[in-house]
Scaffold this active site. Structure first.
Site, short mmCIF file in Angstrom:
data_model
loop_
_atom_site.label_atom_id
_atom_site.label_comp_id
_atom_site.label_asym_id
_atom_site.label_seq_id
_atom_site.Cartn_x
_atom_site.Cartn_y
_atom_site.Cartn_z
N ILE A 9 57.56 36.02 -8.60
CA ILE A 9 58.63 35.36 -7.83
C ILE A 9 59.75 36.34 -7.47
CG2 ILE A 9 60.01 34.60 -9.83
CD1 ILE A 9 60.43 31.93 -8.27
N GLY A 11 59.34 39.34 -6.38
CA GLY A 11 58.88 40.26 -5.36
C GLY A 11 59.18 39.78 -3.96
N GLN A 12 58.76 40.58 -2.99
CA GLN A 12 58.98 40.24 -1.58
C GLN A 12 58.41 38.87 -1.24
OE1 GLN A 12 57.97 42.64 2.36
NE2 GLN A 12 56.10 41.74 1.53
N ASP A 13 57.12 38.68 -1.49
CA ASP A 13 56.48 37.43 -1.12
C ASP A 13 57.02 36.26 -1.93
OD1 ASP A 13 55.04 39.12 0.45
OD2 ASP A 13 53.07 38.57 -0.35
N ASP A 56 53.90 36.35 -19.31
CA ASP A 56 53.31 37.64 -18.94
C ASP A 56 51.83 37.44 -18.64
OD1 ASP A 56 52.29 40.37 -18.99
OD2 ASP A 56 54.14 40.92 -20.02
N SER A 124 43.69 40.66 -0.99
CA SER A 124 44.28 41.75 -0.20
C SER A 124 43.27 42.37 0.75
CB SER A 124 44.81 42.83 -1.16
OG SER A 124 45.14 44.01 -0.46
N GLU A 126 43.06 45.36 1.17
CA GLU A 126 42.59 46.59 0.52
C GLU A 126 41.20 46.39 -0.09
OE1 GLU A 126 43.80 49.72 0.17
OE2 GLU A 126 45.53 49.33 1.47
N TYR A 148 43.33 49.57 -7.31
CA TYR A 148 43.98 48.33 -6.89
C TYR A 148 43.01 47.46 -6.10
CZ TYR A 148 46.93 45.22 -4.10
OH TYR A 148 47.47 44.12 -3.47
N LYS A 152 41.53 43.77 -7.08
CA LYS A 152 41.71 42.62 -6.21
C LYS A 152 40.37 41.94 -5.89
CE LYS A 152 46.07 41.82 -5.25
NZ LYS A 152 46.67 40.50 -5.55
N HIS A 178 51.79 42.97 5.01
CA HIS A 178 52.91 42.17 5.48
C HIS A 178 54.20 42.73 4.88
CE1 HIS A 178 50.91 40.34 2.04
NE2 HIS A 178 52.08 39.83 1.67
N ARG A 183 60.83 44.56 1.24
CA ARG A 183 59.73 45.36 0.73
C ARG A 183 60.27 46.46 -0.17
NH1 ARG A 183 54.39 44.98 -0.42
NH2 ARG A 183 53.08 45.55 1.32
#
Length: 331
Positions: A9, A11-13, A56, A124, A126, A148, A152, A178, A183
């Protein structure tokens, strides 16, 4: 009133999603990790409007405890070790958070509310990595090119597995890049906007970058969180690619950013070979036709508008001025 629980929460998104859900009348809860230094900058303006809980993704019991306390209707799993270069330096930790952490979230839902809780997993682009087809859609095979990306892929398929095995309402959003003024500055888009603002204000002389020819499908984070919510409002759970369908090089990103402040980028940009990834992802471009057809979703902020708002935001921040009114500016 619906209750939503968001990991990541801060973070950016997470910040954009929190704003969006509050506007929809939700009671918004977020999971934060215990830390001696708290970084709540992106959600500081939401203080008193959202509820934060310590837990966590590495600790199964803490997740179960929060789920039991909040009793959410919707869970959005946005938390991850999300910076690709760092995943090369900390591959095991990346796997624990970004892969196994998803399983811990799903297990908590399975145990406490698999028949009523709707789950969103942040997948993602990625995962496509060394792409086998262009553009990439929901049926495109994955070929991740970083720890990463590999993590994902696990998170994506374990979400599908729980949906099919337990009949849970689980969706994965395969979101392409995005960005926004929120960011992290370690990401190339924000590194560029921050660097350009510093150069314009005389606080820096150069901007060091890696591969200028890498191509990405970049959109605005505020548009993409709307797609997350739409996925959980459908009658049946499914997976969706979320993208603009347009690709741009890092070089074009740089050109546009320097244009905002009236400078020639070639005078300030230096290429640093150490910033090139061990295994580069050269081209990512998404086909979001399924999301357009089934969700009624489409991006609203253009790439050019996105770059402009990021540069203007960093200029304001560095000058100690209020954040620009982007709606009034039409961006």
């Amino acid at each position: 009133m619906k209750r939503a629980l968001i990991t990541g929460i801060t973070g950016q998104d997470g910040s954009y999603l929190s704003e969006f859900l509050l506007e929809k009348g939700y009671e918004v809860h977020g999971i934060v990790r215990r830390s001696s230094t708290e970084n709540f900058e992106r959600i500081a303006h939401l203080a008193g409007k959202i509820h934060l809980h310590q837990a966590d993704l590495l600790d199964q019991l803490s997740i179960i405890d929060v789920m039991r306390e909040v009793k959410p209707d919707e869970v959005y799993n946005l938390a991850a070790m999300s910076f690709v270069p760092t995943s090369w330096k900390q591959p095991v930790l990346t796997g624990e958070f970004t892969a196994i952490g998803v399983t811990r979230m799903l297990e908590a839902i399975r145990l406490l509310g698999r028949d009523r809780i709707r789950f969103y997993q942040a997948s993602s682009s990625e995962m496509f990595g060394k792409v086998v087809e262009v553009p990439q859609k929901e049926t495109t095979p994955f070929y991740p090119r970083s720890p990463y990306g590999v993590a994902k892929v696990y998170g994506h398929w374990i979400t599908v597995n729980y949906r099919e095995s337990y009949g849970m309402f689980c969706c994965s959003g395969i979101l392409f890049n995005h960005e926004s003024e929120r960011r992290g500055r370690e990401f190339v888009t924000r590194k560029v906007s921050d660097g350009v603002a510093r150069i314009k204000l005389g606080l820096a002389r150069t901007l060091k970058l890696g591969n200028l020819e890498a191509q990405r499908d970049w959109g605005f984070a505020g548009d993409y969180v709307r797609a997350m919510w739409l996925m959980l409002q459908q009658d049946q759970p499914d997976d969706y690619v979320i993208a603009t369908g347009k690709t741009h090089t890092v070089r074009r990103l740089v050109e546009l950013a320097f244009d905002v402040v009236g400078l020639n980028w070639q005078k300030y940009v230096e290429i640093d070979p150490t910033l090139v990834r061990p295994a580069e992802v050269d081209l990512l471009i998404g086909d979001a036709s399924k999301a357009r057809a089934k969700l009624g979703w489409k991006p609203e902020v253009t790439f050019e508008q996105l770059v402009e708002r990021m540069v203007l935001a960093d200029l304001a921040r560095l000058e100690g001025k209020p954040m620009p009114d982007f709606k009034a500016k039409g961006i």
